[in-house]
Motif scaffolding. Structure first.
Motif, PDB file in Angstrom:
ATOM      1  N   ALA A 141      -7.176 -16.301  10.617  1.00  0.00           N
ATOM      2  CA  ALA A 141      -6.202 -16.963   9.741  1.00  0.00           C
ATOM      3  C   ALA A 141      -4.781 -16.752  10.234  1.00  0.00           C
ATOM      4  N   ILE A 175     -11.767  -1.098   3.394  1.00  0.00           N
ATOM      5  CA  ILE A 175     -10.528  -1.795   3.042  1.00  0.00           C
ATOM      6  C   ILE A 175      -9.814  -2.248   4.318  1.00  0.00           C
ATOM      7  N   TYR A 181       0.835  -1.199   0.000  1.00  0.00           N
ATOM      8  CA  TYR A 181       0.000   0.000   0.000  1.00  0.00           C
ATOM      9  C   TYR A 181       0.869   1.248   0.000  1.00  0.00           C
ATOM     10  N   LEU A 214      -8.899  -6.064   5.499  1.00  0.00           N
ATOM     11  CA  LEU A 214      -7.560  -6.548   5.856  1.00  0.00           C
ATOM     12  C   LEU A 214      -7.532  -7.096   7.281  1.00  0.00           C
ATOM     13  N   HIS A 269      -9.635  -8.704   8.878  1.00  0.00           N
ATOM     14  CA  HIS A 269     -10.264  -9.998   9.134  1.00  0.00           C
ATOM     15  C   HIS A 269      -9.221 -11.119   9.184  1.00  0.00           C
ATOM     16  N   TYR A 270      -8.062 -10.880   8.565  1.00  0.00           N
ATOM     17  CA  TYR A 270      -7.004 -11.901   8.599  1.00  0.00           C
ATOM     18  C   TYR A 270      -6.491 -12.138  10.019  1.00  0.00           C
TER      19      TYR A 270
END
Lengths: 659, 198
Positions: free
Chosen positions: B141, B60, B41, B64, B66-67
């Motif tokens: 994750a 956005i 980014y 991101l 959520h990982y």
């Protein structure tokens, strides 16, 4: 004794060196010392110029950065592109529809940037299909093909897509004359002279939306129309076409179309043609041609077959077309920045004739004609001629112009670029190309205000220029610095397909308008899924529609059951991302078409017909995130008549932890 | 007009008037900004915190986050966004009222109350940062043992591939300036200041 032998050895070396230096200079020393610094664009820095290059028999258009020669993008136009799903996704299939049905390939020869006041405005770039006659418009906000229109009454759309100074018209002249579409074409081929006609199409372009429409066609004698250019400035309102095969041969053109000392340049007064059109002098002709439009909001294309064009007859409407004799099978037909001079290159001629627009107009007024050809007046050569460039080289093809009154002509046979002064027609410089240059491009070289600085040669043969890759070698471009008196070779770079014509434009004009993503809220695709909650699987008879979403890093749904043999499954995949440069791909095992490559906010559809019972995996093909490898799913296919119900989901049954 | 020792001077009143104006403006401007930069980014992502909402690349950033199992950010999850504009508005109003009351004691009270408000607001901000940075989904994750993702209250901190830079935005600076102006008025009016002047 020892000294003597040293002397002999030295003399031998001296003689060898002297003999070596007698040999003409080869390519290895054609590059000057500072070339590297002139083409070096540091990592992360932008090129100064976009170069749009025709892909020839690849059917596509490529975009390079200049001066680095870096390939930025290949834009699929007339050929299918499985990499991008172009021509494979349900949404893009209609773009390649024609009156002959779906056509997966063509031959893109020439590119033209849209113009305002005779300068490239960076809105659209047009390309021609040479085989199945069509013209495409590419939107330079998205670098995607937005529209394709087919051309009736045409065979081999070569003198296209040349453009008038305010993009009023894009023209298309037929390379192969053929019997018109509305008569019985089942005629002997050797009845060429009686039955074959040449057609020029004038495609109007919408001022705001760029929409193309065949405004009118002009029916001309049966010859081969090769290339063309619009008049500009003083000659605005006219178009100039080069014509060969005025022998009207229909076989072994190599010999039979090279008999006459002079063929023609045809001057077309399109303003006059417009008047006749308005006065109703056109004939409505029944034809069939496809008009395909890609809608950026529905993310899908529609194809419509149109059935009528208006044709003006150049034989009857006397003052539209005039022939100007031009030596030996002219190819390029180029107009200088002021619009006064028309440079025609007889590819077998020993001179380059330069015609004067002013003299052409005076000759027409004075009826300084040398009879007629097929009912069209032929202006006397001397009455139209400004002068000839003497001994320019062998095989002159195309000419572009710089900002200092110079012209640059490509010489195919002698493999060089020749620089000459437009006023006094004297050759001032020549530079070898490697090898056999076809087209060339000066930045803004066909506009009213050329930028100059760089010239790019597009060569047909590369032989030893790159590492060998077997019998099939890339074609190539060569970048020259033309800012000084002498042209300087800076760089070679390989190209896709075969590069024919190309155009270059300052990057600033285009890059500010470049789109980063599609807005999901503006997505009007009938099969869009605007959120994972809307994802579903719907059966309609044997058609199954999967409304699927893709977002880092999962597909929804990613487990689908209840598909049966005999079903046609449509995966409508919406990329939910609203972030820059996060495309997702979609592929499924056994798909007989291609992948989908879906931009943020876009919906694409892949049709899949399962051919066996069992489990088929599917996955995201574009490495989108750290968990891209996890962006997968399964679809279960049951036998026809199975009672397994439709079911689907993502993340419903988290895997039990391994103990 | 009769002036007494307990009244507020003209200069201080002007400072208070400016102070109130700045507060009103700050309601409509982002108060805080968290800038995020990562190799992927280069253009950066920003999270703007307004008095009444979150702004910038919220979707956005949520995508991101959520990982790592961070809860998604939604304006409606914060009661603060409903009441904060009123509190700031209230302080602006009170500032004007202090000018009108024209009593030093009122000014002193205002300054102390405003200071307290600032401290409480920052504590609240820290609490949210802490909660979002620590309450992570154990099924996420990416789970880095011992790693939390609390953005800095103020300043710079590296969180995996993201560098987070947290500073006041324009509204925040207006808010701070407003407090500084009040403090100036406080000093001008304080007896301590007058005594040293004599």
């Amino acid at each position: 004794m020892k000294n003597k032998s040293i002397m002999v050895a030295l003399a031998a070396i001296a003689i060898t060196t002297a003999l070596q230096s007698c040999k003409p200079k080869d390519s290895s020393n054609a590059v000057s010392g500072d070339a590297a610094s002139k083409v070096y664009v540091a990592p992360g820095k932008y090129d100064e110029i976009y170069n749009f290059v025709s892909g020839g028999f690849s059917g596509q258009m490529s975009c390079y950065g200049i001066p680095s020669g870096r390939l930025l993008r290949v834009i699929p136009v007339f050929s299918v592109d499985p990499e991008k799903g172009w021509g494979y996704s349900e949404e893009t299939k209609p773009m390649l529809n024609t009156s002959h049905g779906f056509i997966p390939w063509d031959d893109l020869h020439h590119v033209q940037l849209s113009k305002t006041n005779g300068e490239a405005d960076g809105r659209w770039v047009f390309g021609n299909a040479n085989n199945t006659p069509r013209v495409a418009r590419i939107d330079l906000r998205t670098f995607r093909t937005a529209e394709i229109i087919e051309l009736p009454n045409s065979g081999g759309n070569h003198s296209s897509p040349f453009i008038t100074e305010n993009t009023e018209y894009v023209v298309a002249g037929t390379r192969f004359s053929i019997p018109p579409d509305d008569v019985n074409g089942d005629v002997p081929i050797d009845s060429y002279k009686q039955n074959f006609k040449g057609t020029l199409s004038f495609i109007s372009v919408g001022k705001e939306d760029g929409k193309m429409d065949i405004a009118f066609q002009i029916q001309c004698p049966g010859v081969n129309f090769d290339l063309s250019r619009a008049g500009k400035g003083v000659s605005h309102g006219w178009f100039f076409f080069s014509c060969y095969n005025t022998e009207q041969a229909n076989t072994l053109l190599e010999v039979n179309a090279s008999q006459k000392d002079k063929d023609f340049v045809m001057a077309v007064n399109w303003k006059k043609a417009e008047e006749y059109l308005k006065a109703g002098k056109g004939r409505k002709q029944a034809v069939r041609y496809a008009h395909n439009v890609y809608n950026e909001k529905t993310h899908s294309a529609t194809s419509e077959i149109r059935t009528e064009v208006t044709v003006l007859d150049s034989k009857v409407l006397k003052d539209i077309c005039y022939f100007i004799p031009c030596p030996k099978s002219p190819h390029g037909c180029d107009v200088n920045p002021s619009g006064e001079y028309i440079v025609a290159s007889g590819k077998l001629a020993s001179v380059i004739p330069v015609f004067s627009f002013d003299k052409i107009i005076k000759a027409i007024a004075a009826k300084s004609f040398d009879g007629e050809f097929e009912g069209i007046p032929v202006i006397k050569y001397e009455s139209a001629l400004y002068g000839e460039v003497k001994k320019p080289g062998l095989g002159p093809l195309h000419t572009e112009f710089d900002d200092k009154g110079n012209a640059y002509t490509s010489m195919f046979v002698s493999s060089e670029v020749v620089k000459w002064n437009v006023k006094d027609l004297k050759v001032v410089d020549r530079a070898p190309t490697f090898y056999s240059i076809g087209h060339l491009c000066v930045v803004g070289g066909d506009t009213k205000k050329p930028y100059g600085k760089y010239l790019i040669a597009y060569n047909k043969i590369t032989k030893d220029r790159y590492l060998p890759t077997g019998p099939e070698l890339s074609q190539s471009a060569q970048l020259f610095d033309i800012s000084g008196d002498k042209m300087k070779l800076l760089l070679d770079f390989p190209t896709i397909g075969e590069p024919h014509y190309a155009q270059a434009i300052l990057a600033d004009v285009i890059k500010k308008n470049s789109l980063k993503m599609f807005k999901i809220e503006e997505n009007n695709n009938p099969y869009v899924t605007k959120g994972e909650k809307e994802a579903k699987v719907v059966r309609e008879g044997n058609k199954v529609h999967v409304y699927m979403t893709a977002i880092r890093s999962h597909l929804t749904p990613d487990n689908i059951e209840g598909i049966k043999m005999g079903d046609e499954v449509y995966f409508h995949v919406t990329n939910l991302e609203q972030d820059w440069d996060v495309p997702h791909g979609f592929a499924i095992k056994g798909a007989s078409n291609a992948e989908l490559l879906i931009m943020p906010g876009e919906t694409c559809t892949l049709k899949w017909t399962p051919d066996r019972v069992g489990i088929s995996p599917m996955y995201c093909t574009d490495f989108c995130s750290a968990l891209h490898q996890e962006m997968t799913g399964y679809i279960r296919v049951s036998p026809a008549g199975s009672s397994v119900p439709i079911s689907f989901g993502t993340g419903k049954t988290p895997a039990a932890p391994v103990k | 007009m009769k002036t007494t020792e307990n009244n507020i001077g003209v200069l201080s009143k002007i400072l208070l008037l400016i102070s109130a104006t700045l507060l009103v403006i700050s309601i409509f401007k982002p108060i805080w900004i968290i800038e995020l930069n990562a190799p992927q980014y280069p253009e950066g992502l920003v999270l703007y915190i307004y008095a009444n909402k979150l702004g910038g690349n919220v979707d956005i950033i949520n995508g991101l986050n959520h990982y790592i199992g961070m809860k998604t950010l939604h304006t409606e999850d914060f009661i603060e966004f409903t009441i904060l504009p009123y509190i700031i508005g209230f302080y602006a109003l009170v500032t004007l009222v202090v000018i009108f009351i024209n009593k030093r004691i009122a000014l002193y009270t205002l300054v102390v109350a405003f200071l307290l408000f600032g401290i409480v607001a920052m504590m609240d901000f820290y609490r949210w940062n802490y909660n979002y940075g620590h309450n992570l989904d154990p099924h996420a994750a990416i789970v880095v043992p011992g790693m939390s993702y609390q953005p800095p209250l103020i300043g710079y901190k590296q969180l995996l591939n993201f560098g987070a830079y947290s500073i006041p935005a324009i509204g925040g600076w207006l808010f701070i300036a407003s407090g500084v102006l009040m403090a100036f008025a406080f000093i001008i009016e304080s007896k301590l200041f007058k005594r040293t002047k004599k």
